[in-house]
Design a protein around this motif. Structure first.
Motif, PDB file in Angstrom:
ATOM      1  N   TYR A 269       9.184  72.546 118.205  1.00 39.49           N
ATOM      2  CA  TYR A 269       8.314  72.837 119.337  1.00 39.49           C
ATOM      3  C   TYR A 269       9.030  73.688 120.386  1.00 39.49           C
ATOM      4  O   TYR A 269       8.445  74.611 120.958  1.00 39.49           O
ATOM      5  N   PHE A 270      10.315  73.381 120.618  1.00 43.19           N
ATOM      6  CA  PHE A 270      11.046  74.120 121.661  1.00 43.19           C
ATOM      7  C   PHE A 270      11.293  75.571 121.234  1.00 43.19           C
ATOM      8  O   PHE A 270      11.360  76.463 122.066  1.00 43.19           O
ATOM      9  N   GLU A 271      11.424  75.821 119.926  1.00 43.59           N
ATOM     10  CA  GLU A 271      11.557  77.197 119.454  1.00 43.59           C
ATOM     11  C   GLU A 271      10.246  77.942 119.621  1.00 43.59           C
ATOM     12  O   GLU A 271      10.208  79.059 120.154  1.00 43.59           O
ATOM     13  N   ASN A 272       9.176  77.333 119.136  1.00 44.88           N
ATOM     14  CA  ASN A 272       7.873  77.970 119.125  1.00 44.88           C
ATOM     15  C   ASN A 272       7.352  78.257 120.528  1.00 44.88           C
ATOM     16  O   ASN A 272       6.920  79.371 120.825  1.00 44.88           O
ATOM     17  N   MET A 273       7.401  77.274 121.413  1.00 46.49           N
ATOM     18  CA  MET A 273       6.772  77.395 122.729  1.00 46.49           C
ATOM     19  C   MET A 273       7.673  78.006 123.796  1.00 46.49           C
ATOM     20  O   MET A 273       7.196  78.675 124.713  1.00 46.49           O
ATOM     21  N   PHE A 274       8.984  77.766 123.677  1.00 45.73           N
ATOM     22  CA  PHE A 274       9.871  78.179 124.766  1.00 45.73           C
ATOM     23  C   PHE A 274      10.890  79.248 124.367  1.00 45.73           C
ATOM     24  O   PHE A 274      11.531  79.830 125.227  1.00 45.73           O
ATOM     25  N   GLY A 275      11.070  79.475 123.059  1.00 45.55           N
ATOM     26  CA  GLY A 275      11.867  80.615 122.619  1.00 45.55           C
ATOM     27  C   GLY A 275      13.367  80.454 122.689  1.00 45.55           C
ATOM     28  O   GLY A 275      14.079  81.386 123.082  1.00 45.55           O
ATOM     29  N   PHE A 276      13.884  79.294 122.288  1.00 42.31           N
ATOM     30  CA  PHE A 276      15.328  79.168 122.168  1.00 42.31           C
ATOM     31  C   PHE A 276      15.678  78.293 120.976  1.00 42.31           C
ATOM     32  O   PHE A 276      14.893  77.480 120.519  1.00 42.31           O
ATOM     33  N   ARG A 277      16.884  78.493 120.470  1.00 44.12           N
ATOM     34  CA  ARG A 277      17.379  77.741 119.327  1.00 44.12           C
ATOM     35  C   ARG A 277      18.677  77.033 119.700  1.00 44.12           C
ATOM     36  O   ARG A 277      19.386  77.471 120.629  1.00 44.12           O
ATOM     37  N   VAL A 278      18.982  75.970 118.972  1.00 42.20           N
ATOM     38  CA  VAL A 278      20.160  75.178 119.311  1.00 42.20           C
ATOM     39  C   VAL A 278      20.946  74.793 118.062  1.00 42.20           C
ATOM     40  O   VAL A 278      20.445  74.880 116.933  1.00 42.20           O
ATOM     41  N   ALA A 279      22.177  74.369 118.293  1.00 37.81           N
ATOM     42  CA  ALA A 279      23.022  73.756 117.274  1.00 37.81           C
ATOM     43  C   ALA A 279      23.569  72.469 117.866  1.00 37.81           C
ATOM     44  O   ALA A 279      23.813  72.397 119.078  1.00 37.81           O
ATOM     45  N   PRO A 280      23.743  71.411 117.068  1.00 38.53           N
ATOM     46  CA  PRO A 280      24.245  70.139 117.595  1.00 38.53           C
ATOM     47  C   PRO A 280      25.633  70.289 118.213  1.00 38.53           C
ATOM     48  O   PRO A 280      26.447  71.101 117.764  1.00 38.53           O
ATOM     49  N   SER A 281      25.901  69.517 119.245  1.00 36.35           N
ATOM     50  CA  SER A 281      27.224  69.473 119.865  1.00 36.35           C
ATOM     51  C   SER A 281      27.607  68.015 120.082  1.00 36.35           C
ATOM     52  O   SER A 281      26.806  67.104 119.850  1.00 36.35           O
TER      53      SER A 281
END
Length: 373
Positions: free
Chosen positions: A260-272
């Motif tokens: 949802y955060f990729e689709n609606m807000f346009g950012f990607r993440v990796a675990p930390s």
């Protein structure tokens, strides 16, 4: 190897060696030489299992084709190769991109790849193209030149494109363009054979205009739009690709990201260790507008700790305003996210049309060597 030699109607050297280094840890690398390739893969314990076994065949196929494409067929910029200085060239999309395209295509033509496994490789390239917003900024030809400035690393976010990924898709376009306009009499295969026989074996380097002229010769039609729009320009690929893929009974599907955060807000993440590290931010997205940056560390969503559950938290609060607690360069900041209704990081895939025509099936077989039943 047999499929490659048969297509090129000859081999540049008398013998060729695959020198394979199997390592005990995760690794993937290949480099071409005139009569050999050095491949390094790991972990060795997984070599005969998927996906590493496919990686082994894939990199071996890619590097073998380099025996023709770049070790023998050379851009004029690299003939002779200048070891004492940079070898700037705008043709990286040819010597790496076309090689990437054929590296996978040969595995289909040799019977190793099924339709789904072949498209899995092509779709990986297609997805990287759409995920990289550098495609709006720098053409693949300009990116080829810049490879000598900062290597293969991404560099500044969204600045440049990959000569491997973009070049592979350009090769796909050129191949299907020639096939379609020559009524399936010729293909990109003929361009590569001509570069080998009429240039390489005559100790001549090629230029971009030679590729264009060969494309026009075998297609029988003007190809300047491809070179202006997609190689030296940054025009959108989708319309032209869709048109060409229809010739082989294929289409491009577009679906929304499951995150949802990729689709609606346009950012990607990796675990930390503490939460999630932002790995990419789409230009013009709500995330970028709000001030979220690459390498920021997201630690909480609406005061709930982000701990392996980022998408769950975003979904939970999807009808509310989203507040992120973020560390930027070790300094805490708060970000407010508001959706705009635009979608980001969609998923792109090439697939076969259900009940495609017998002519399309025949064309698909001529192209890949795989028969659609």
């Amino acid at each position: 190897s047999e499929v490659q030699i048969k297509m090129m109607e000859g081999f540049p050297v008398r013998e060729y060696h695959f020198l394979i280094l199997i390592l005990p840890y995760k690794f993937y690398h290949g480099v071409e030489h005139t009569n050999s390739t050095v491949l390094a893969l790991g972990p060795g314990s997984a070599l005969m299992n998927e996906p590493l076994y496919t990686d082994l065949l894939g990199v071996a196929s890619h590097e073998l084709f380099h025996a023709w494409n770049v070790k023998t067929i050379r851009p004029a910029d690299m003939l002779p190769y200048k070891y004492q200085e940079e070898n700037y060239s705008r043709l990286g999309w040819v010597y790496e991109g076309i090689t990437t395209y054929y590296g996978d295509l040969f595995l289909a033509r040799s019977g190793f790849f099924t339709i789904s496994s072949y498209f899995e490789e092509v779709n990986a390239r297609l997805q990287k193209h759409f995920d990289n917003y550098g495609r709006f900024n720098l053409s693949v030809a300009d990116s080829s030149f810049d490879t000598w400035l900062d290597g293969y690393v991404p560099g500044i976010p969204n600045r440049k494109t990959s000569i491997y990924d973009e070049g592979c898709l350009i090769a796909l376009m050129l191949d299907l363009f020639i096939r379609k306009n020559s009524s399936w009499k010729y293909s990109l295969d003929d361009v590569m054979k001509s570069l080998y026989k009429d240039f390489a074996l005559q100790n001549l380097g090629y230029r971009e205009n030679d590729i264009r002229l060969l494309t026009e010769h075998f297609s029988g039609t003007d190809a300047s739009a491809i070179f202006n729009n997609y190689i030296n320009g940054t025009e959108l690929y989708i319309p032209f690709l869709q048109e060409l893929l229809a010739e082989v009974g294929c289409y491009i599907s577009i679906t929304l990201s499951k995150n949802y955060f990729e689709n609606m807000f346009g950012f990607r993440v990796a675990p930390s260790a503490a939460g999630f590290i932002v790995s990419a931010v789409a230009p013009g997205s709500p995330a970028e507008t709000a001030g979220l940056c690459k390498d920021d560390e997201v630690i909480a969503v609406n005061n709930y700790k982000a701990e392996g559950n980022l998408n769950d938290l975003f979904t939970l609060f999807k009808d509310e305003e989203i507040t992120l607690d973020v560390f930027e360069m070790k300094k805490k900041k708060t970000i407010q996210l508001k959706p705009t209704g635009e979608s980001f990081y969609s998923i792109y895939k090439i697939g076969v049309i259900d009940e495609c025509s017998s002519e399309s099936k025949e064309n698909f077989g001529k192209w890949t060597g795989i028969i659609i039943k």
